[in-house]
Design an enzyme around this catalytic site. Structure first.
Site, PDB file in Angstrom:
ATOM      1  N   SER A 143       0.838  -1.202   0.000  1.00 46.35           N
ATOM      2  CA  SER A 143       0.000   0.000   0.000  1.00 46.35           C
ATOM      3  C   SER A 143       0.866   1.242   0.000  1.00 46.35           C
ATOM      4  O   SER A 143       1.988   1.238   0.532  1.00 46.35           O
ATOM      5  CB  SER A 143      -0.847  -0.023   1.269  1.00 46.35           C
ATOM      6  OG  SER A 143      -1.446   1.225   1.481  1.00 46.35           O
ATOM      7  N   TYR A 182      -1.636   0.073  10.218  1.00 42.55           N
ATOM      8  CA  TYR A 182      -1.906  -0.598   8.943  1.00 42.55           C
ATOM      9  C   TYR A 182      -0.679  -0.485   8.031  1.00 42.55           C
ATOM     10  O   TYR A 182      -0.176  -1.493   7.510  1.00 42.55           O
ATOM     11  CB  TYR A 182      -3.136   0.033   8.275  1.00 42.55           C
ATOM     12  CG  TYR A 182      -3.328  -0.406   6.846  1.00 42.55           C
ATOM     13  CD1 TYR A 182      -3.721  -1.701   6.553  1.00 42.55           C
ATOM     14  CD2 TYR A 182      -3.092   0.477   5.787  1.00 42.55           C
ATOM     15  CE1 TYR A 182      -3.883  -2.111   5.226  1.00 42.55           C
ATOM     16  CE2 TYR A 182      -3.256   0.077   4.476  1.00 42.55           C
ATOM     17  CZ  TYR A 182      -3.646  -1.216   4.198  1.00 42.55           C
ATOM     18  OH  TYR A 182      -3.797  -1.617   2.895  1.00 42.55           O
ATOM     19  N   LYS A 216       2.137  -3.418   6.640  1.00 41.61           N
ATOM     20  CA  LYS A 216       2.513  -3.648   5.235  1.00 41.61           C
ATOM     21  C   LYS A 216       4.025  -3.535   5.056  1.00 41.61           C
ATOM     22  O   LYS A 216       4.642  -4.311   4.329  1.00 41.61           O
ATOM     23  CB  LYS A 216       1.792  -2.652   4.320  1.00 41.61           C
ATOM     24  CG  LYS A 216       0.284  -2.835   4.266  1.00 41.61           C
ATOM     25  CD  LYS A 216      -0.095  -4.036   3.425  1.00 41.61           C
ATOM     26  CE  LYS A 216      -1.569  -4.340   3.453  1.00 41.61           C
ATOM     27  NZ  LYS A 216      -1.930  -5.526   2.676  1.00 41.61           N
TER      28      LYS A 216
END
Ligand code: UFG
Length: 335
Positions: free
Chosen positions: A114, A138, A142
């Site tokens: 991402s 988040y 990643k």
């Protein structure tokens, strides 16, 4: 060649599974259906299981040649409130999947990363040289997995591609599959829903950003363009695999941005939604949402150079395909 599409009953995975099939690959879907939907996996072999379930994975991994990993929790705000959930699945679970794949002899791996790995970048557009400095759990999850892929490449000869998506949006042109989130937090489906007569109002999160119209700017990339990039990534890995000499130890870890290179503000999205539906989007101006960077726009040059990939669809395609999917879904529910 058979590919295990982990998280293939989810939004992006289900589009990728279809793109793989269109390109002549066999796609087997593996999903625990916690956020995925059985109907998005329709027409494919679906193995139900968790990414951390080594026993369930073993026989499935034994019959595939490569893995694509989409199975992640992906709400930035939720990751701040409940990091444990994110680190458990996106880090611990994902690492367990990676180890299972490695133990099964898999050496080709495509990962859904991402633009959240970049945090709040100093410069726009964002190239892959931009320092990776995530600002929420988040993005951190990643980044962790990207680092694991790099280390496994060096140590175990794993070849991987990390695809750093910008804002995935839109739906398959046929209207059979599209974005399905519960709860829905993403701008485009919410803007479209707000144009319905009794739909909920859209709240614009902040109009005082240092951007041309004061609202946040994002790079919206059509989900089928993303899906096509996965096929290209796989073809890239196949080529690496063929060309690698037998005594070569290190595997190649490639990371590329997937975006259009064009930014659109929240107000521009509202305009595009109004164009698609022919109705006004009812909205109120609200406060900033914590953690939203003012602008995120990809420099997609590397994807073009290395994978031969560039986005084929523009914002109008994104919004009209999302609208078609919403209308079809409403018709299905009414039937
Ligand atoms: N927005 C609103 N109102 C809403 C929802 C969103 O104004 O009701 C705005 C947001 O503030 C943001 C833009 O619309 O500026 C896009 O928001 P989304 O929630 O649709 O998408 P995000 O940019 O927050 O998130 C996306 C992906 C994440 C990824 C993140 C990287 O969905 O998975 O980009 O920053 F992590």
């Amino acid at each position: 060649m058979a590919i295990l599409v982990v998280g293939g009953a989810g939004y992006i995975g289900s589009h990728a599974a279809r793109a793989l099939r269109r390109s002549g690959y066999e796609a087997v879907i593996y999903d625990n259906l916690s956020t995925g939907f059985r109907r998005l996996a329709q027409g494919f072999e679906l193995v139900e299981g968790d990414i951390a379930d080594e026993v369930r994975l073993r026989p499935v991994l034994a019959r595939v040649d490569a893995v694509m990993h989409f199975a992640a929790h992906a709400y930035v705000g939720e990751s701040v409130e409940n990091p444990r959930k994110y680190f458990r699945n996106n880090v611990a679970g994902a690492l367990s999947l990676l180890n299972s794949a490695l133990d099964a002899g898999i050496r080709r791996f495509v990962f859904s990363s991402s633009c959240a790995v970049y945090g709040v970048p100093e410069k726009i557009p964002i190239s892959e040289h931009t320092p990776r400095a995530p600002v929420n759990p988040y993005g951190a999850s990643k980044l962790f997995f990207e680092n694991a892929l790099e280390a496994y490449g060096r140590a175990y000869g794993l070849c991987s591609v990390s695809l750093r998506y910008f804002n995935a949006a839109g739906g398959d042109e046929g209207g059979e599959i599209g974005e399905m989130h519960d709860p829905e937090t993403h701008l485009i489906p919410l803007a479209l829903a707000a144009s319905a007569e009794n739909g909920p109002e859209l709240q614009v999160f902040g109009a005082d950003y240092p951007t041309p119209d004061g609202t946040c700017v994002r790079d919206y990339i059509h989900v089928n363009d993303l899906a096509d990039a996965h096929v290209r990534a796989l073809q890239y890995l196949e080529k690496q695999h063929r060309e690698r000499s037998r005594d070569e130890k290190g595997g190649d870890s490639l990371a590329v941005n997937l975006g259009t290179g064009r930014g659109h503000s929240v107000l521009e999205i509202i305009q595009a939604a109004e164009n698609a539906t022919g109705r006004p989007v009812r909205r109120t101006m609200g406060l900033r949402r914590p953690g939203d960077p003012p602008a995120l726009v990809a420099d997609p040059a590397k994807a073009q150079r290395v994978l031969g990939w560039a986005a084929q669809r523009n914002l109008a395609d994104v919004v009209s395909s999302a609208w078609r999917w919403m209308e079809k879904t409403a018709q299905r529910h009414a039937a």
